[in-house]
Design an enzyme around this catalytic site. Structure first.
Site, PDB file in Angstrom:
ATOM      1  N   GLY A  39       0.726  -1.315   0.284  1.00  0.00           N
ATOM      2  CA  GLY A  39       0.047  -0.010   0.067  1.00  0.00           C
ATOM      3  C   GLY A  39       0.758   1.191  -0.019  1.00  0.00           C
ATOM      4  N   HIS A 440      20.933   3.817  32.616  1.00  0.00           N
ATOM      5  CA  HIS A 440      21.655   4.938  32.642  1.00  0.00           C
ATOM      6  C   HIS A 440      22.845   4.753  31.898  1.00  0.00           C
ATOM      7  CE1 HIS A 440      22.817   8.997  33.864  1.00  0.00           C
ATOM      8  NE2 HIS A 440      23.975   8.548  34.054  1.00  0.00           N
TER       9      HIS A 440
END
Length: 461
Positions: A39, A440
């Site tokens: 599409g 972190h």
């Protein structure tokens, strides 16, 4: 006896997902497509545009290499090769869709389908008539045009033409400051074009939270991307190799701009014409097909999914609707989709990601809520990346702490949607988001800090 249990018309991200899911559920399935598999999203939208945005990002990094202590000579580029790379990515993925259909036993029929009635489909140029107990319409949508400003595909373009344009225009006016408009503005500006965005509403990306719009506008100003909000294109006069665009501001004052290309990016209209909806008795509303929570149209056995429904023109929404339709046909009673909570992603730099209610929408709906904010400028990872523009903003129910909305702008912000979306799905609260230990340094830490900020407990700001 019908030829198939299910026939899907259209092989975009809604159609091919629906076809695969119905086949997984044991139903004989065919999919009809008159163009390439995948599409608009895969061939002319989501995928090639993200490839071009990556090219633009790399070029921008090279142009600012001195900030990283790297010296480079004169930088040149070949935009034609950027287009080639994007088309290569597309070809790989369309081939993958074909393989998935074959793997799941879905018959792929090439051609243009037309409904003869609610159970019969004809293929243009063929005498074959296909019958099916159920039909899923997944014909998608196309770019909406502005009355009086015809698209010629040469000077006045939609995203369909722009995505394969092999030369960067020197000057381009983009009509529409939504996701498509700001993404192309990013691409063209990075490749040296003079860009002006014209947006009728008061701000860029007007469907996003107002603070997110303000952040994007600030970054675009610094980068030199010009925009006019609260403005309307009155006319486009096309010359031999350029165009004159007349724009009126909110007070009616008019000005003219000269450009090489005009890109019209103002939304979509459903592909519901000339597919036999009238013969099948299927209702439409302003060119879209209304559906219920199980994607049923007004005609039993006929379903519609994706952009043609007018619900929310996003590829992942179409895919979710495809699964819903397939499971409804199988009698599984799927859970209704909540379009308010569907994730939304815009891939300009900085990226924009959101779901749920904006602050204004929460106020208008009468919620009692709190806001948690955390700036990318306080993120160690964002600073290390050299991309510290942006923020995370959470809109949170005041009583139970559940997310009403999340609104983010910054580096790779679209990758953060999964965490906040899963938290909302599992009825998590900002207390739990704040508890969760994040690695972190990462951009995802900004979500934890924004969650803590709801109660004034953020550590790093």
């Amino acid at each position: 006896m019908a030829d198939y249990d299910v026939v899907v018309i259209g092989a975009g991200p809604g159609g091919y997902v629906a076809a695969i899911r119905t086949a997984q559920l044991g139903m004989s399935t065919a999919i009809i497509e008159d163009d390439n598999l995948g599409g608009v999203c895969l061939n002319w939208g989501c995928i090639p545009s993200k490839s071009l945005l990556r090219n633009a990002e790399v070029l921008d990094i090279i142009n600012h290499a001195d900030e990283y202590g790297i010296s480079v000579g004169e930088v040149s580029f070949d935009y034609n090769k950027a287009i080639d790379r994007s088309r290569h990515v597309v070809r790989r993925l369309t081939g993958g869709v074909g393989a998935l259909l074959r793997k799941n036993g879905v018959e792929h029929i090439s051609g243009r389908a037309t409904l003869r009635d609610a159970n019969t489909i004809t293929i243009e140029g063929s005498e074959r008539a296909i019958t099916s107990d159920n039909i899923i319409i997944a014909t998608g949508a196309r770019a909406r045009q502005i009355p009086g400003i015809p698209v010629d595909g040469e000077t006045v373009l939609t995203s369909r033409e722009a995505i394969v344009l092999r030369e960067v225009p020197s000057r381009v006016v983009i009509v529409g400051g939504g996701a498509i408009g700001v993404e192309f503005a990013d691409i063209y500006h990075s490749y040296g074009a003079e860009v002006v965005i014209v947006e009728m509403l008061p701000r860029l990306v007007p469907l996003e939270d107002e603070e997110i719009s303000q952040q994007l506008e600030r970054v675009f100003r610094r980068r030199g991307i010009e925009y006019k909000t609260g403005a309307m294109v009155k006319s486009v006069v096309v010359g031999d190799d350029d165009a004159t665009v007349t724009v009126a501001d909110a007070d009616g004052n008019e000005s003219e701009m000269e450009c090489d290309k005009v890109l019209v990016a103002i939304g979509v209209q459903g592909n519901s014409e000339d597919i036999g909806l009238e013969a099948a008795g299927v209702n439409t509303d302003r060119g879209f097909i209304p559906v219920d929570d199980e994607m049923r149209t007004n005609v039993p056995g006929v379903y519609a999914i994706g952009d043609v429904t007018g619900k929310l023109p996003l590829a992942h929404v179409a895919s979710a609707q495809g699964v819903t339709a397939a499971e409804a046909i199988a009698g599984l009673n799927p859970m209704a989709l909540d379009y308010t909570l569907m994730p939304r992603a815009t891939y300009c730099r900085p990226q924009i990601a959101s779901f749920g209610l904006t602050e204004q929408q929460a106020a208008d709906a009468g919620y009692s809520f709190k806001i948690g904010r955390f700036p990318m400028a306080a993120s160690g990872k964002a600073l290390a990346m050299g991309e510290s523009n942006g923020m995370v903003k959470l809109v949170v129910d005041d009583e139970v702490g559940e997310l009403l909305g999340a609104h983010m702008i910054g580096p790779e912000a679209t990758e953060l949607l999964g965490e906040v979306g899963l938290s909302r799905l599992l009825e998590g609260t900002t207390t739990e988001l704040g508890w969760l230990v994040h690695p972190h340094p990462t951009i995802s830490e900004t979500i934890k800090e924004a969650a803590l900020a709801v109660e004034g407990e953020a550590i790093h700001i």
